[in-house]
Design an enzyme around this catalytic site. Sequence first.
Site, PDB file in Angstrom:
ATOM      1  N   GLY A 186       0.815  -1.199   0.000  1.00 60.12           N
ATOM      2  CA  GLY A 186       0.000   0.000   0.000  1.00 60.12           C
ATOM      3  C   GLY A 186       0.854   1.257   0.000  1.00 60.12           C
ATOM      4  N   CYS A 187       0.367   2.290   0.678  1.00 60.11           N
ATOM      5  CA  CYS A 187       0.986   3.609   0.583  1.00 60.11           C
ATOM      6  C   CYS A 187       2.358   3.699   1.235  1.00 60.11           C
ATOM      7  CB  CYS A 187       0.054   4.656   1.206  1.00 60.11           C
ATOM      8  SG  CYS A 187      -1.497   4.878   0.299  1.00 60.11           S
ATOM      9  N   TRP A 188       2.730   2.748   2.110  1.00 51.94           N
ATOM     10  CA  TRP A 188       4.044   2.834   2.734  1.00 51.94           C
ATOM     11  C   TRP A 188       5.120   2.114   1.919  1.00 51.94           C
ATOM     12  CZ3 TRP A 188       5.917  -1.963   4.502  1.00 51.94           C
ATOM     13  CH2 TRP A 188       4.973  -2.958   4.717  1.00 51.94           C
ATOM     14  N   LEU A 401       3.572   6.500   4.832  1.00 52.88           N
ATOM     15  CA  LEU A 401       2.463   6.206   5.744  1.00 52.88           C
ATOM     16  C   LEU A 401       1.453   5.334   5.026  1.00 52.88           C
ATOM     17  CD1 LEU A 401       1.933   9.890   6.948  1.00 52.88           C
ATOM     18  CD2 LEU A 401       3.023   8.073   8.286  1.00 52.88           C
TER      19      LEU A 401
END
Length: 417
Positions: A186-188, A401
């Site tokens: 995902g976003c991390w 994050l």
Amino acid sequence: MAPPSKDSFHGIVTGVDQQHVAAVVQQPIGRLVPLPEGPACVLAMATAFPPTVIQQDTYHDKLFELCNVADDVVLKARFKRICDSSCIKKRHTFLTPELFKAHPELLTYWDNSLTTRNEIANKVVPEISYEAAIKAVEEWGHPLSDITHMVFATTSSTSIPGTDLKIARMLGLHPTVQRLCLYQTGCWGGGAVMRIARGLAETAKGARVLVVVAEANTVMNFRAPNQDTLYKVDGFLAHATLGDGAAALVIGADPLPEVERPIYEMYWSTQMAVPDSEHVLEGKITEAGLFQRGDKDTVRIVIAKHLAEFTSHGKKLVGNPDNRDMFWVVHPGAYKILEDVAEAVGVEKEKLQPSWDVLENFGNMSGPTCLFALDEMRQRSIRLGASTTGMGSEFGFLLGLGPGFNMELTLLRSVPL
């Protein structure tokens, strides 16, 4: 130094002749692979994105017309307000009218479409990864045969063999290049690959790590607007913030004098899975694609509670500089995320300007987004005539994050311009 006694290995080594072990320990042979002397450095960066553009100010009309729900004026007005408040002007997508015509199941909310989405993502993710990687290697200025390691991350494509092998073969990397593939970060993901690549680059003198992060978020998340889910994270992210793109970097220690020029030095990395935060943001892969859900208010609480302490450990290593004297490269998951980060570390909005610029022009591309912001930090420093690649600051953080709730942190040192 006295040789270790036979008894000193008792309980540690079993099933092996302990006298032989003692003899091996005493061998005068040092490391067979020497370590580099300096820290890992970012030696090149590049980004890539599909040509199809989503203009945020007209997207509400196009989306509702495309999904045959244009007559729901109340729902469309609500969605327009979400788009207007997103701080995004445009995004890029792999989805085209031709794809929608060929795959009408994408235009529904709950129809089975996972096979279709996987087929599209498994095609476009390697292609956009190749484009970004080639651009990064061209900036680096060395042949692909000098690449020793490859780290790849995506949440969009799933295949066997992995997407990393597809990209390596497209690039013509040597078969012995050591590859590592991260799925479902995902976003991390952009922060994770930086941490891992730094470790690999510092394990062997001469190691050169190709880092690639690519996402086809719109492919996996697109679906028709739905009254029941419009204000939930799955509806908001899919249609008001997510975009597609890829970023690539070349990372290595001990840059060759007058041959390789570092852009940033990498001094320290860490990861934190915030306790009891699994519910904050998560995704679920279904027959209808990827559904994401989360609690925006809880995300803000997590950032406010943990970020200052999280960054303090890295600051201690370089003399505890004031946050306002550092540069900040933050994953722009949404405008509220950037506001919350700035408030948590006590800096003005301008300190996060590269992240704001990426959000405005690309939206949230998940994993690659913080690497887009890192490249924008470098480009903005050049455009404004700053003294360093950190807008004049010496030290700074790259912050990823995302779901988990995970935070990724790398301490960077800028170089003179």
